[in-house]
Design a protein around this motif. Structure first.
Motif, PDB file in Angstrom:
ATOM      1  N   ASP A   1      40.616  43.933  39.166  1.00  7.10           N
ATOM      2  CA  ASP A   1      42.109  44.245  39.781  1.00  7.10           C
ATOM      3  C   ASP A   1      42.240  44.508  41.206  1.00  7.10           C
ATOM      4  O   ASP A   1      43.045  43.893  41.935  1.00  7.10           O
ATOM      5  N   ILE A   2      41.338  45.338  41.743  1.00  4.66           N
ATOM      6  CA  ILE A   2      41.158  45.420  43.023  1.00  4.66           C
ATOM      7  C   ILE A   2      40.745  44.326  44.152  1.00  4.66           C
ATOM      8  O   ILE A   2      41.700  43.957  44.935  1.00  4.66           O
ATOM      9  N   SER A   3      39.945  43.302  43.317  1.00  9.72           N
ATOM     10  CA  SER A   3      39.815  42.069  44.159  1.00  9.72           C
ATOM     11  C   SER A   3      41.035  41.149  44.243  1.00  9.72           C
ATOM     12  O   SER A   3      40.976  40.475  45.088  1.00  9.72           O
ATOM     13  N   ASN A   4      41.681  41.013  43.144  1.00  8.95           N
ATOM     14  CA  ASN A   4      42.679  40.217  42.913  1.00  8.95           C
ATOM     15  C   ASN A   4      43.811  40.611  43.813  1.00  8.95           C
ATOM     16  O   ASN A   4      44.698  39.917  44.496  1.00  8.95           O
ATOM     17  N   VAL A   5      44.122  42.070  43.980  1.00  5.19           N
ATOM     18  CA  VAL A   5      45.433  42.426  44.791  1.00  5.19           C
ATOM     19  C   VAL A   5      44.825  42.111  46.438  1.00  5.19           C
ATOM     20  O   VAL A   5      45.862  41.916  47.229  1.00  5.19           O
ATOM     21  N   ILE A   6      43.713  42.537  46.858  1.00  6.94           N
ATOM     22  CA  ILE A   6      43.245  42.375  48.089  1.00  6.94           C
ATOM     23  C   ILE A   6      43.473  40.920  48.355  1.00  6.94           C
ATOM     24  O   ILE A   6      43.759  40.575  49.422  1.00  6.94           O
ATOM     25  N   SER A   7      43.270  39.906  47.536  1.00  9.01           N
ATOM     26  CA  SER A   7      43.223  38.435  47.606  1.00  9.01           C
ATOM     27  C   SER A   7      44.775  38.132  48.053  1.00  9.01           C
ATOM     28  O   SER A   7      44.830  37.020  48.915  1.00  9.01           O
TER      29      SER A   7
END
Length: 491
Positions: free
Chosen positions: A285-291
Motif C-alpha cells: 500500500d505504501i509503495s503504491n501511494v508513493i508511485s
C-alpha cells in the motif's frame, strides 16, 4: 465500532476523493480569481493573514487531536459515538480558551492583520472550523475517504456563493470570513446524518488512549501547519499584505498538485494502522501511494516553467505579475510535498507520532532560519527557496524512517520516474509550441495548456503499465463499468 478500513478500496476512494477535490479546486480557483480582483492585493492579503492565524490556532484540534481520534477509531476498538464525544469535549474547551486569549491580544491581532474587526472574525471562523473537525474527519477512520472529501466539497459549494454575495454588498474581509464560517457550519449536520449517531460521553480509557497519541500528534500538527503557513506569516511580518496576496495567488494555482497525495495519504494512514493492528504488512500500500502521489504535481511544475507569467497575468491581472516566479518555486515545492505526505501518514499509521514530531521540529527550524535570511535578502522569492530546501530536508528524514521500519518499501518506483519522463517530454513540446501558438489570448493560451495535458497523459499511459492496470481496476469496481469499452478494462 467502525467499518474495517482495510476492506475499503483505497484506489476507489482516492478516485472519488480526487473528483470531489477537483470540483472544490474549480470553485476555489474561480473564487480566487474573482476575489483577488474585487478585493485587490492588499485586502486579499489581509484576509489570508487572518485565515492563516485561524488555521494555525485551530490546528491542535483539527490536526493533532483529530489525528489521534482517527488513529484510535481505525483500530476498531472504540465506538464512533465515544470518539466524536471526545472530539467535541476537547474542541469546546479549546474554543473557550482561545477566545479569551484573542480578546486579550486584540490590539496585536488588529495591527498584524490590518483588520479592525479581527477579534470577532477570528473567533467566528475558529469556532466553525473546530466544530467541523469534531465530526467530519472521523469518517475517514472507516476508510471512506471519498465521503469525507465529498462533504468538504459541499462546504466549498456553499462557501463561494456566500462569500461572493457578502463581498458584492461591500463587507470585504468580513464577508470572506463570514461566508467561509457559515458554509462550514452548514455541512456539520450532513456529517452527523452520515454517522447516524450522536456523540456520547467518552470513557476515561478512551481519553487516556487519545492523549498517549495526541501528546505527540498535537505539537507535530502545530509544527506542520506553522511550516505550511510559515511563508504567509513571514511575508506578513517582513513585507506587505500585497506580497501575501501574490503568494496566495501562486499557491492557489499549485493546489491541484496535492489532490492525489492528500486523499491517498489520508487513506494510507488508516489502512496502515488497521493492517499493523492485525499484524499484516502495509508495504504494498505504501509503495503504491508513493508511485502515484506526484502524478499531478510533476506536470504542473513543468508547465509552470513555460507559461507561469502569461497564466498569472491572464487570470489575475498585471498587478499580480510578480507572482509568476513564486508559482514556479511553489510548483517544485509541491513535487516534494506530494512525496512527503504519504511518508508522513505512513509513520502516523506505524503509531510513531514522536518521530514525526522530531522531523517536523528540525524542518521548521531550517525553514525559519533560511526564511528570514533569504526573505530579507531576496524578498518574497526568498521565502519560497527556503521552503523548497526545508521540504527536501523533511523528505530525507521521513524516507529514512519509513525504510527503517519497512525496508522493502520502494521510495523511487519506476512509475515515478515515468512521470518525470512524461513531464520532460511535455515541457519540450509546450516550449516548442509556445512561439507558434502564442499566449496573447485565452484561446491561444488554453490551446497551449491543453496540448501539454494531452502530451503528458498520452505519454504516461503508453509508458506506465501499472497506471493502465490501476485505471482498469478502478473502472471495474465503479458504477460506470457498463459505460466503459471492454478494452479499457483489460489494457
Amino acid at each position: 465500532m467502525t467499518d474495517d478500513a482495510s476492506n475499503v478500496s483505497l484506489g476507489g476512494e482516492t478516485v472519488k476523493g480526487s473528483i470531489a477535490k477537483a470540483s472544490m479546486a474549480a470553485i476555489g480557483f474561480i473564487g480566487t480569481v474573482i476575489f483577488a480582483q474585487k478585493l485587490g492585493a492588499t485586502l486579499f492579503g489581509k484576509y489570508h493573514l487572518l485565515l492563516s492565524l485561524v488555521l494555525l490556532t485551530e490546528r491542535p484540534i483539527s490536526g493533532g487531536w483529530t489525528s489521534a481520534a482517527t488513529k484510535r477509531a481505525s483500530e476498531i476498538k472504540f465506538s464512533n459515538r465515544e470518539v466524536i464525544g471526545a472530539q467535541l469535549l476537547v474542541g469546546i474547551v479549546w474554543i473557550l480558551a482561545l477566545g479569551g486569549i484573542a480578546i486579550i491580544a486584540g490590539d496585536w491581532l488588529r495591527r498584524y492583520t490590518g483588520v479592525e474587526a479581527a477579534v470577532p472574525l477570528f473567533l467566528l471562523l475558529l469556532s466553525a472550523k473546530v466544530l467541523y473537525s469534531c465530526f467530519v474527519p472521523i469518517i475517514q477512520a472507516q476508510g471512506h475517504i471519498g465521503t469525507a472529501v465529498g462533504i468538504d466539497a459541499l462546504r466549498s459549494y456553499f462557501t463561494f456563493p456566500l462569500q461572493l454575495i457578502l463581498v458584492i454588498v461591500g463587507f470585504g474581509v468580513a464577508g470572506m470570513v463570514s461566508g467561509l464560517a457559515g458554509a462550514t457550519l452548514l455541512v456539520i449536520p450532513v456529517a452527523l446524518y452520515y454517522h447516524q449517531t450522536l456523540p456520547t460521553k467518552p470513557s476515561v480509557e478512551l481519553l487516556r488512549s487519545l492523549w498517549e497519541y495526541a501528546r505527540y500528534s498535537i505539537p507535530t500538527s502545530m509544527l506542520w501547519k506553522t511550516y505550511d503557513r510559515f511563508d504567509v506569516l513571514l511575508l506578513g511580518a517582513l513585507m506587505t499584505p500585497a506580497a501575501v496576496g501574490d503568494y496566495e495567488v501562486a499557491a492557489k494555482l499549485t493546489f491541484p498538485a496535492m489532490f492525489v497525495a492528500e486523499i491517498s495519504g489520508s487513506g494510507l494512514m488508516v489502512r496502515v494502522s488497521n493492517l499493523r493492528s492485525k499484524g499484516e504488512s502495509a508495504v504494498r500500500d505504501i509503495s503504491n501511494v508513493i508511485s502515484f502521489s506526484s502524478i499531478l504535481s510533476i506536470p504542473l511544475f513543468f508547465g509552470a516553467l513555460v507559461v507561469a507569467r502569461p497564466l498569472v497575468i491572464k487570470l489575475y491581472g498585471s498587478e499580480y505579475a510578480s507572482a509568476s516566479i513564486l508559482l514556479i518555486g511553489l510548483s517544485l515545492y509541491r513535487i516534494l510535498t506530494t512525496q512527503t505526505v504519504p511518508l508522513y501518514k505512513a509513520i502516523n499509521g506505524f503509531d510513531m507520532p514522536d518521530s514525526n514530531f522530531r522531523i517536523s521540529s528540525i524542518t521548521l527550524v531550517v525553514n525559519l532560519i533560511l526564511g528570514v535570511v533569504l526573505t530579507i535578502e531576496l524578498g518574497a522569492v526568498g521565502v519560497v527557496i527556503a521552503t523548497v530546501v526545508s521540504e527536501a530536508v523533511r523528505y530525507l528524514g521521513l524516507a529514512f524512517l519509513v525504510r527503517s521500519e519497512m525496508s522493502r518499501v520502494v521510495l523511487l518506483p519506476r512509475e515515478l520516474l515515468e512521470q518525470f519522463l512524461a513531464g520532460s517530454i511535455m515541457f519540450g513540446v509546450v516550449s516548442f509550441s509556445r512561439p507558434i501558438l502564442g499566449t496573447d489570448s485565452w484561446i491561444r493560451l488554453g490551446t497551449l495548456l491543453m496540448t501539454g495535458v494531452v502530451v503528458y497523459g498520452v505519454c504516461l499511459l503508453v509508458m506506465s503499465r501499472k497506471l493502465r492496470l490501476t485505471i482498469g481496476s478502478v473502472l471495474r469496481g465503479s458504477r460506470i463499468e457498463q459505460m466503459v469499452p471492454k478494452w479499457m478494462l483489460n489494457w
